[in-house]
Scaffold this motif. Structure first.
Motif, mmCIF file in Angstrom:
data_model
loop_
_atom_site.group_PDB
_atom_site.id
_atom_site.type_symbol
_atom_site.label_atom_id
_atom_site.label_comp_id
_atom_site.label_asym_id
_atom_site.label_seq_id
_atom_site.Cartn_x
_atom_site.Cartn_y
_atom_site.Cartn_z
ATOM 1 N N GLU A 1 -2.177 5.345 -3.405
ATOM 2 C CA GLU A 1 -3.032 6.490 -3.089
ATOM 3 C C GLU A 1 -3.029 7.466 -4.264
ATOM 4 O O GLU A 1 -2.065 7.532 -5.025
ATOM 5 C CB GLU A 1 -2.534 7.156 -1.804
ATOM 6 N N LYS A 2 -4.100 8.209 -4.422
ATOM 7 C CA LYS A 2 -4.181 9.205 -5.484
ATOM 8 C C LYS A 2 -3.272 10.389 -5.154
ATOM 9 O O LYS A 2 -3.018 10.679 -3.979
ATOM 10 C CB LYS A 2 -5.621 9.690 -5.667
ATOM 11 N N PRO A 3 -2.761 11.102 -6.150
ATOM 12 C CA PRO A 3 -2.825 10.768 -7.568
ATOM 13 C C PRO A 3 -1.805 9.686 -7.915
ATOM 14 O O PRO A 3 -0.913 9.385 -7.134
ATOM 15 C CB PRO A 3 -2.457 12.088 -8.243
ATOM 16 N N ILE B 1 -1.698 -7.024 -9.849
ATOM 17 C CA ILE B 1 -2.941 -6.328 -9.524
ATOM 18 C C ILE B 1 -2.612 -4.886 -9.153
ATOM 19 O O ILE B 1 -1.681 -4.629 -8.389
ATOM 20 C CB ILE B 1 -3.660 -7.016 -8.343
ATOM 21 N N PHE B 2 -3.371 -3.942 -9.713
ATOM 22 C CA PHE B 2 -3.119 -2.528 -9.427
ATOM 23 C C PHE B 2 -4.414 -1.844 -9.015
ATOM 24 O O PHE B 2 -5.413 -1.865 -9.742
ATOM 25 C CB PHE B 2 -2.544 -1.823 -10.653
ATOM 26 N N GLY B 3 -4.386 -1.252 -7.821
ATOM 27 C CA GLY B 3 -5.512 -0.469 -7.342
ATOM 28 C C GLY B 3 -5.114 0.984 -7.209
ATOM 29 O O GLY B 3 -3.978 1.301 -6.876
ATOM 30 N N MET B 4 -6.052 1.884 -7.487
ATOM 31 C CA MET B 4 -5.805 3.321 -7.415
ATOM 32 C C MET B 4 -6.722 3.930 -6.357
ATOM 33 O O MET B 4 -7.875 3.521 -6.241
ATOM 34 C CB MET B 4 -6.103 3.956 -8.782
ATOM 35 N N GLY B 5 -6.203 4.905 -5.618
ATOM 36 C CA GLY B 5 -6.966 5.523 -4.545
ATOM 37 C C GLY B 5 -8.093 6.417 -5.006
ATOM 38 O O GLY B 5 -8.362 7.447 -4.381
ATOM 39 N N LEU C 1 0.861 -1.183 0.000
ATOM 40 C CA LEU C 1 0.000 0.000 0.000
ATOM 41 C C LEU C 1 0.896 1.232 0.000
ATOM 42 O O LEU C 1 1.682 1.434 0.939
ATOM 43 C CB LEU C 1 -0.911 0.024 1.231
ATOM 44 N N VAL C 2 0.795 2.041 -1.034
ATOM 45 C CA VAL C 2 1.653 3.215 -1.195
ATOM 46 C C VAL C 2 0.872 4.456 -0.772
ATOM 47 O O VAL C 2 -0.031 4.907 -1.475
ATOM 48 C CB VAL C 2 2.135 3.354 -2.648
#
Length: 449
Positions: free
Chosen positions: A135-137, A158-162, A110-111
């Motif tokens: 986390e966004k952006p 797997i890539f998730g965006m905030g 988690l970044v």
């Protein structure tokens, strides 16, 4: 290093899981293991799920602030050998365990560090094969966003965006209505992001997002997920044209009240009691911070340079349109106001409730989605829960987006800012093509040097 490897062996032995690769290899009975890079507000928001659910567990952290690090490690019961001051140290330890043991420290990272650090952290851990929630952006420059997209695609993780708005019960319900076609074709969206007068002063005038060079422009740092949700609702039709106008209208020296005189800090200001942006009024019991820190500065003397108001107009390939307004000067804080106009009805919402009107029946229904608690009406919890399930099952589609679509919505934000600066309508397709060509040319020049 010996203690680290020993601690890691013990951790991995307990989990008894094989190395993580592109498809899910997480044992169904085992929690998804997480590394948290940055244990501040956003790291805590996502980490909360690990404390409330058996679906995931935080097993390693990187956080430079001693007290924040200590509290987070204790709360999540992180082994001392897996607590690091910097992400670089954690990354190096991960490389050692991959080389010596053949396993990563965890399943996913988690970044949640400062915006300008996203690119280096995401690239480093994606290249080691970790699944990523950022986390966004995505990043603070267009070239960095493209680099992330290329690296994630190559790593096939797997890539998730905030973009948490997508994952709140309120937005999920509206998305279902849009995609069902029950109200006909979506013709127009109007969305307002009321940032909040003091929230903006705290974060975008005095705080970490006040200067573009230290982070990015405010449309990106505050509202990239607004543009994303608008494009998501209009999808799969892409935006083709964008125009934008905005400025730093109020939070500058020209707007400083005459009675404030030469004061540069709230504690020294004669009109502090009458100022809506008084730091003393809003930050209690932190005398030192008020006297010498950035949060005690006069909002008209901060050298901030990001817009405090901005509008964005979008035209989509099928002729549908959208307008978005971000404005600091509101009493509401981030409770977005929404109007959606369809061929056979409309939706009006405020992030807590929404009403649906069907023109064919002339009936209006008011809906009250369940608020799961946490930030963004349950969007924070919704995102991390969905990400964890995507990692466990190896299914990117559960997130409802992928790194390519994330890049597209960021491209639209960059194009909007280009429109504001250049004072012209921007063709989104041409903008993306030119950005990619420019990046390839720069890389080619670097190789030649």
């Amino acid at each position: 290093m010996a203690s680290l490897i020993s601690g890691t062996r013990n951790l991995l032995r307990k989990s008894s899981k094989p190395p993580m690769h592109t498809k899910s290899e997480v044992a169904k009975s085992e929690p998804v293991t997480l590394i948290v890079i940055g244990c501040g507000q956003r790291g805590k928001a996502y980490g909360r799920y690990a404390l409330e659910s058996d679906a995931c567990k935080v097993v390693a952290i990187a956080e430079p602030r001693p007290q924040t690090q200590k509290l987070y490690a204790e709360q999540h019961k992180v082994d001392k050998t897996l607590v690091f001051n910097t992400w670089n140290d954690l990354h190096a330890a991960s490389a050692d365990t991959i080389r010596t043991i053949g396993k990563r420290l965890a399943d996913a990272v988690l970044v949640s560090v400062q915006d300008h650090m996203h690119v280096e952290v995401v690239l480093a851990f994606a290249e080691q094969g970790y699944h990523i929630l950022c986390e966004k952006p995505m990043a603070t420059t267009l070239e960095e966003c493209i680099r992330i997209e290329e690296t994630i695609s190559k790593a096939n993780v797997i890539f998730g965006m905030g973009h948490v708005l997508r994952y709140s019960p309120y937005h999920r319900e509206i998305t279902k209505i849009v995609q069902s076609g029950a109200l006909g074709q979506l013709i127009n969206i109007v969305q307002v992001e009321p940032v909040g007068y003091y929230h903006f002063a705290h974060s975008y005038v005095r705080g970490s997002w006040a200067k573009e060079k230290d982070s990015s422009f405010s449309l990106m740092t505050k509202a990239c997920h607004d543009i994303d949700i608008i494009c998501h609702w209009m999808g799969p039709t892409p935006p083709i044209k964008v125009s934008s106008f905005g400025s730093l209208r109020h939070f500058n020296h020209k707007a400083k009240p005459i009675n404030a005189g030469d004061a540069t800090r709230c504690l020294d200001c004669a009109m502090e009691r009458d100022c809506p942006y008084s730091a003393k009024r809003n930050i209690e019991n932190i005398t030192t911070a008020l006297k010498v820190g950035p949060y005690g500065q006069c909002v008209y003397e901060c050298n901030n340079d990001v817009c405090d108001n901005q509008v964005v107009n979008l035209e989509f390939e099928n002729g549908s349109t959208a307008s978005f307004t971000m404005v600091a000067f509101t009493s509401a804080i981030c409770n977005r106001q929404l109007r959606m106009h369809f061929t056979h009805g409309e939706i009006i919402g405020d992030m807590k409730t929404y009403t649906i009107t069907d023109f064919r029946t002339n009936r209006t229904k008011t809906c009250h989605p369940t608020d799961e608690g946490g930030g963004h009406g349950g969007g924070d919890i919704g995102l991390i829960r969905t990400f964890v399930e995507a990692v466990k099952t190896g299914n990117q589609q559960l997130l409802g987006t992928d790194v390519g679509e994330v890049l597209k919505s960021h491209m639209t934000v960059f194009a909007a800012e280009a429109s504001r600066r250049q004072e012209k309508v921007i063709n989104c397709v041409d903008f993306e093509q030119k950005a990619r060509v420019a990046m390839r040319d720069r890389l080619a020049q670097t190789v030649l040097r």
